[in-house]
Design a protein around this motif. Sequence first.
Motif, PDB file in Angstrom:
ATOM      1  N   ARG A 157      -1.205  -0.520   1.224  1.00  0.00           N
ATOM      2  CA  ARG A 157       0.214  -0.670   0.875  1.00  0.00           C
ATOM      3  C   ARG A 157       0.453  -1.727  -0.194  1.00  0.00           C
ATOM      4  O   ARG A 157       1.587  -2.118  -0.459  1.00  0.00           O
ATOM      5  CB  ARG A 157       1.014  -1.011   2.125  1.00  0.00           C
ATOM      6  CG  ARG A 157       0.629  -2.305   2.828  1.00  0.00           C
ATOM      7  CD  ARG A 157       1.505  -2.535   4.068  1.00  0.00           C
ATOM      8  NE  ARG A 157       1.330  -3.860   4.619  1.00  0.00           N
ATOM      9  CZ  ARG A 157       0.466  -4.185   5.577  1.00  0.00           C
ATOM     10  NH1 ARG A 157      -0.321  -3.243   6.092  1.00  0.00           N
ATOM     11  NH2 ARG A 157       0.367  -5.423   6.025  1.00  0.00           N
ATOM     12  N   ALA A 158      -0.624  -2.181  -0.857  1.00  0.00           N
ATOM     13  CA  ALA A 158      -0.533  -3.320  -1.770  1.00  0.00           C
ATOM     14  C   ALA A 158       0.376  -3.063  -2.961  1.00  0.00           C
ATOM     15  O   ALA A 158       1.004  -3.988  -3.485  1.00  0.00           O
ATOM     16  CB  ALA A 158      -1.930  -3.724  -2.256  1.00  0.00           C
ATOM     17  N   ASP A 159       0.441  -1.819  -3.429  1.00  0.00           N
ATOM     18  CA  ASP A 159       1.298  -1.521  -4.587  1.00  0.00           C
ATOM     19  C   ASP A 159       2.662  -0.984  -4.162  1.00  0.00           C
ATOM     20  O   ASP A 159       3.366  -0.348  -4.958  1.00  0.00           O
ATOM     21  CB  ASP A 159       0.620  -0.536  -5.539  1.00  0.00           C
ATOM     22  CG  ASP A 159       0.417   0.844  -4.927  1.00  0.00           C
ATOM     23  OD1 ASP A 159       0.695   1.009  -3.728  1.00  0.00           O
ATOM     24  OD2 ASP A 159      -0.020   1.757  -5.655  1.00  0.00           O
ATOM     25  N   GLY A 160       3.037  -1.256  -2.903  1.00  0.00           N
ATOM     26  CA  GLY A 160       4.302  -0.743  -2.398  1.00  0.00           C
ATOM     27  C   GLY A 160       4.286   0.758  -2.205  1.00  0.00           C
ATOM     28  O   GLY A 160       5.330   1.412  -2.249  1.00  0.00           O
ATOM     29  N   TYR A 161       3.102   1.319  -1.988  1.00  0.00           N
ATOM     30  CA  TYR A 161       2.885   2.761  -1.826  1.00  0.00           C
ATOM     31  C   TYR A 161       3.249   3.548  -3.082  1.00  0.00           C
ATOM     32  O   TYR A 161       3.584   4.738  -3.007  1.00  0.00           O
ATOM     33  CB  TYR A 161       3.657   3.314  -0.625  1.00  0.00           C
ATOM     34  CG  TYR A 161       3.058   2.922   0.708  1.00  0.00           C
ATOM     35  CD1 TYR A 161       1.788   3.349   1.075  1.00  0.00           C
ATOM     36  CD2 TYR A 161       3.763   2.133   1.605  1.00  0.00           C
ATOM     37  CE1 TYR A 161       1.229   2.990   2.293  1.00  0.00           C
ATOM     38  CE2 TYR A 161       3.226   1.771   2.829  1.00  0.00           C
ATOM     39  CZ  TYR A 161       1.954   2.196   3.172  1.00  0.00           C
ATOM     40  OH  TYR A 161       1.406   1.841   4.378  1.00  0.00           O
ATOM     41  N   ALA A 162       3.109   2.896  -4.255  1.00  0.00           N
ATOM     42  CA  ALA A 162       3.326   3.629  -5.501  1.00  0.00           C
ATOM     43  C   ALA A 162       2.315   4.767  -5.647  1.00  0.00           C
ATOM     44  O   ALA A 162       2.636   5.836  -6.177  1.00  0.00           O
ATOM     45  CB  ALA A 162       3.225   2.677  -6.692  1.00  0.00           C
ATOM     46  N   TRP A 163       1.074   4.550  -5.172  1.00  0.00           N
ATOM     47  CA  TRP A 163       0.054   5.603  -5.237  1.00  0.00           C
ATOM     48  C   TRP A 163       0.493   6.837  -4.436  1.00  0.00           C
ATOM     49  O   TRP A 163       0.251   7.973  -4.853  1.00  0.00           O
ATOM     50  CB  TRP A 163      -1.294   5.100  -4.720  1.00  0.00           C
ATOM     51  CG  TRP A 163      -1.317   4.779  -3.247  1.00  0.00           C
ATOM     52  CD1 TRP A 163      -1.050   3.577  -2.653  1.00  0.00           C
ATOM     53  CD2 TRP A 163      -1.614   5.689  -2.181  1.00  0.00           C
ATOM     54  NE1 TRP A 163      -1.162   3.680  -1.287  1.00  0.00           N
ATOM     55  CE2 TRP A 163      -1.504   4.959  -0.965  1.00  0.00           C
ATOM     56  CE3 TRP A 163      -1.963   7.040  -2.120  1.00  0.00           C
ATOM     57  CZ2 TRP A 163      -1.730   5.529   0.287  1.00  0.00           C
ATOM     58  CZ3 TRP A 163      -2.180   7.622  -0.867  1.00  0.00           C
ATOM     59  CH2 TRP A 163      -2.069   6.867   0.312  1.00  0.00           C
TER      60      TRP A 163
ATOM     61  N   LEU B 140      -3.775  -9.131  -5.111  1.00  0.00           N
ATOM     62  CA  LEU B 140      -4.573  -7.909  -5.042  1.00  0.00           C
ATOM     63  C   LEU B 140      -6.021  -8.179  -5.421  1.00  0.00           C
ATOM     64  O   LEU B 140      -6.949  -7.756  -4.717  1.00  0.00           O
ATOM     65  CB  LEU B 140      -3.978  -6.849  -5.967  1.00  0.00           C
ATOM     66  CG  LEU B 140      -4.787  -5.551  -6.102  1.00  0.00           C
ATOM     67  CD1 LEU B 140      -4.943  -4.858  -4.756  1.00  0.00           C
ATOM     68  CD2 LEU B 140      -4.148  -4.625  -7.128  1.00  0.00           C
TER      69      LEU B 140
ATOM     70  N   GLU C 116       8.799  -1.145   1.351  1.00  0.00           N
ATOM     71  CA  GLU C 116       7.497  -1.776   1.099  1.00  0.00           C
ATOM     72  C   GLU C 116       7.446  -2.251  -0.349  1.00  0.00           C
ATOM     73  O   GLU C 116       7.622  -1.479  -1.282  1.00  0.00           O
ATOM     74  CB  GLU C 116       6.378  -0.785   1.365  1.00  0.00           C
ATOM     75  CG  GLU C 116       5.004  -1.421   1.470  1.00  0.00           C
ATOM     76  CD  GLU C 116       4.829  -2.269   2.711  1.00  0.00           C
ATOM     77  OE1 GLU C 116       4.327  -3.406   2.565  1.00  0.00           O
ATOM     78  OE2 GLU C 116       5.187  -1.821   3.802  1.00  0.00           O
ATOM     79  N   LYS C 117       7.191  -3.543  -0.538  1.00  0.00           N
ATOM     80  CA  LYS C 117       7.191  -4.137  -1.875  1.00  0.00           C
ATOM     81  C   LYS C 117       5.761  -4.366  -2.355  1.00  0.00           C
ATOM     82  O   LYS C 117       4.880  -4.747  -1.567  1.00  0.00           O
ATOM     83  CB  LYS C 117       7.941  -5.477  -1.873  1.00  0.00           C
ATOM     84  CG  LYS C 117       9.383  -5.388  -1.392  1.00  0.00           C
ATOM     85  CD  LYS C 117      10.221  -4.530  -2.320  1.00  0.00           C
ATOM     86  CE  LYS C 117      11.680  -4.513  -1.874  1.00  0.00           C
ATOM     87  NZ  LYS C 117      12.505  -3.611  -2.710  1.00  0.00           N
ATOM     88  N   PRO C 118       5.496  -4.163  -3.652  1.00  0.00           N
ATOM     89  CA  PRO C 118       4.152  -4.441  -4.174  1.00  0.00           C
ATOM     90  C   PRO C 118       3.855  -5.927  -4.174  1.00  0.00           C
ATOM     91  O   PRO C 118       4.756  -6.758  -4.320  1.00  0.00           O
ATOM     92  CB  PRO C 118       4.208  -3.883  -5.596  1.00  0.00           C
ATOM     93  CG  PRO C 118       5.653  -3.863  -5.956  1.00  0.00           C
ATOM     94  CD  PRO C 118       6.399  -3.616  -4.684  1.00  0.00           C
TER      95      PRO C 118
END
Length: 317
Positions: free
Chosen positions: A173-179, A210, A202-204
């Motif tokens: 979830r590190a990129d705020g679930y952008a992936w 990272l 969820e925030k990056p």
Amino acid sequence: MSGTGTTTCRSSSGGAAAIVAAGESPLDIGSDSGDSIRHPAHVCGGAGLKPTQGRVPRTGHTPSYRGIVGSWTQLGPIARAVDDLALVLPIIAGPDGEDPHVAPVALREPRDVSIPGLSVVFFTDNGVHTPTPETIETVRAAARALADAGAHVDERLPPGLDEAAELWSRLVRADGYAWLRRLLEEAGTEGEGTYSSWLSGEKPIPAIELTAMLERVDDVRSGLLRFMRDVDLIVCPVMPQPAVPHAGTRSDLDVIDTYSETHNITGWPAVVVRAGTSPEGLPIGVQLVAQPWREDVALAAAKSIETALGGWQRPPL
């Protein structure tokens, strides 16, 4: 899947394991980024193999071979019998000229592995979530079966398991679930569906956090490699319990992953085979984790346990 109908085969390969366990298909190919071959095999009473990272191409799969999550994902067979896992692996393994992470490493034959003389370590509690008594006893029974077959068996807890599971959860979830948003968009999926709880709020994290986490992941991997210098196989729970209730909460589901996510972080091969049964009649599997590229060791040990303890059983339909 046997049981009362109040349990679920949770994971992205759950349908594959359920149809195989029901006898409607001899095998299927699952995908495992955190547990999704091993958990379905466990709760359906079958067998599953998560191969070494870089063994099987992920071309055409979603998620693909790209990025952090892609690096954790391995494709592998789900079947009722361990012999069928060994039969399928050579068919799907090896470079395909597209997945850039697949290495041309030769497969070894499980039938050439001698159980006598193997160095086996087992543990029943990873320090995050204590399993049910029946799960603990199933792992101990599997360890005894290998000892009876001639393996040298010792009870020890590998280092860093709790941290590895936490790192998996933080990195996904590190990129705020952008992936995950990109994955849904590329697939043409409208809405968020069951992922809405993941994607809401969820925030990056900053890049400096990272990169520090990625460095720590490699520290944990290195520590586990050092542990495995004189160990051929780890025997442990797949989950701390049998199948998960349909009414389970998100926190219930998160904690059961800690026995499996570690081995996506390392990329090591892991086989699941049924070795016991809960008081409710639900199957209980054990997880056998070998050194990198040694699927043959994990499969040979799983076959030995399957022979001793029964493996898949026809569901009482």
